[in-house]
Scaffold this active site. Sequence first.
Site, PDB file in Angstrom:
ATOM      1  N   HIS A 164      -1.852   4.624   9.850  1.00 56.46           N
ATOM      2  CA  HIS A 164      -0.498   5.197   9.971  1.00 56.46           C
ATOM      3  C   HIS A 164      -0.522   6.590  10.598  1.00 56.46           C
ATOM      4  O   HIS A 164       0.311   7.427  10.287  1.00 56.46           O
ATOM      5  CB  HIS A 164       0.158   5.309   8.603  1.00 56.46           C
ATOM      6  CG  HIS A 164       0.362   4.018   7.872  1.00 56.46           C
ATOM      7  ND1 HIS A 164      -0.667   3.278   7.347  1.00 56.46           N
ATOM      8  CD2 HIS A 164       1.498   3.344   7.563  1.00 56.46           C
ATOM      9  CE1 HIS A 164      -0.176   2.203   6.740  1.00 56.46           C
ATOM     10  NE2 HIS A 164       1.129   2.225   6.857  1.00 56.46           N
ATOM     11  N   HIS A 197       0.813  -1.231   0.000  1.00 54.61           N
ATOM     12  CA  HIS A 197       0.000   0.000   0.000  1.00 54.61           C
ATOM     13  C   HIS A 197       0.842   1.276   0.000  1.00 54.61           C
ATOM     14  O   HIS A 197       0.465   2.275   0.614  1.00 54.61           O
ATOM     15  CB  HIS A 197      -0.946  -0.015   1.213  1.00 54.61           C
ATOM     16  CG  HIS A 197      -0.243  -0.021   2.538  1.00 54.61           C
ATOM     17  ND1 HIS A 197      -0.656  -0.789   3.597  1.00 54.61           N
ATOM     18  CD2 HIS A 197       0.857   0.653   3.000  1.00 54.61           C
ATOM     19  CE1 HIS A 197       0.142  -0.586   4.636  1.00 54.61           C
ATOM     20  NE2 HIS A 197       1.060   0.299   4.292  1.00 54.61           N
ATOM     21  N   GLU A 218       4.049  -5.273   8.815  1.00 61.18           N
ATOM     22  CA  GLU A 218       2.711  -5.180   8.216  1.00 61.18           C
ATOM     23  C   GLU A 218       2.253  -6.521   7.625  1.00 61.18           C
ATOM     24  O   GLU A 218       1.063  -6.701   7.343  1.00 61.18           O
ATOM     25  CB  GLU A 218       2.694  -4.112   7.117  1.00 61.18           C
ATOM     26  CG  GLU A 218       2.758  -2.695   7.673  1.00 61.18           C
ATOM     27  CD  GLU A 218       2.836  -1.633   6.587  1.00 61.18           C
ATOM     28  OE1 GLU A 218       2.704  -0.448   6.916  1.00 61.18           O
ATOM     29  OE2 GLU A 218       3.041  -1.978   5.391  1.00 61.18           O
ATOM     30  N   HIS A 223      10.029  -4.225   4.383  1.00 61.28           N
ATOM     31  CA  HIS A 223      10.497  -2.853   4.172  1.00 61.28           C
ATOM     32  C   HIS A 223      10.834  -2.180   5.494  1.00 61.28           C
ATOM     33  O   HIS A 223      10.302  -2.519   6.542  1.00 61.28           O
ATOM     34  CB  HIS A 223       9.519  -2.003   3.353  1.00 61.28           C
ATOM     35  CG  HIS A 223       8.145  -1.742   3.910  1.00 61.28           C
ATOM     36  ND1 HIS A 223       7.254  -2.725   4.244  1.00 61.28           N
ATOM     37  CD2 HIS A 223       7.488  -0.568   4.144  1.00 61.28           C
ATOM     38  CE1 HIS A 223       6.110  -2.184   4.647  1.00 61.28           C
ATOM     39  NE2 HIS A 223       6.230  -0.860   4.617  1.00 61.28           N
TER      40      HIS A 223
END
Length: 282
Positions: free
Chosen positions: A59, A12, A240, A193
């Site tokens: 977030h 995303h 995530e 990431h």
Amino acid sequence: MAQLIGGLASSHIPAIGGAIHKGLQADPYWAPFFAGYPPVQKWLAEHKPDVMVIFYNDHGLNFFLDKMPTFAVGAAARYDNADEGWGIPTLPSFQGEVDLSWQIINHLVAKDFDIVTCQEMLVDHACTLPLKLFWPDHEVAPVQIVPININTVQFPLPTAKRVYKLGKAVGEAIASWNSDKKVAVMASGGLSHQLDGERAGFINKAFDLQFLASMESNPEWVTQFSDLELVEKAGTQGVELLMWLAMRAALTSAGAGVRKVHSNYHIPISNTATGLLALETV
Ligand code: DHB
Ligand code: FE
């Protein structure tokens, strides 16, 4: 009873929103990423879920560091998107499925999950971008949604084991929902990431590919790891991938098994290893 027809998962990264806005899908940097999506778009056009239950991590748009629920379930009739400062277009509102929200909330509380219920909830890029990638020709995705937020932003995070149990319970709630609607579950986030710190840009392809394979045949594989081990293996934001685990666990409640419709893995977009997966229940 409602039918749980399958599960989808997608990265995303906010830059995706910028690329869509600027029409860069065929640009050499973006093409291998966007090329992953048409088979999933086709599956959705054929199977037409009425509702999408979305595991995602906020977030900082709806929850900030001062108030951070571990698990929060949306129970709104409408979910608005808002500017998060990424410079990407704000998307139109999504329609909620309030009855399924309360079915899930009641079931989770009965199963000893202490969740936050949200009758108002802004949804961020983690909710909006995968839906845009799945239905690129629609202004707003043609599904009702139930957003379920899992904290992967501020420690302590829920363990993979706990997230698996949550996903399973959500799947049970969907499977026992008294409705003739078709429901799909979706995960937003990952894969490996790390956006900041000494390891910014860290990507672990070997781990990602093993995780992707586990999603098909051995969904509990990643529950052997602690959150710190997951950070070590997948990066601080790579945790995530817990959303993928919840999505996959929900499918185990649907009956027999799953069949892979499609997957894609492309490195990198921004600092992130991108993943895409579509599974259907059989
Ligand atoms: C990026 C990735 C994310 O998961 C996110 O939430 C924000 C930014 C990135 O790679 O740029
Ligand atoms: Fe993210």
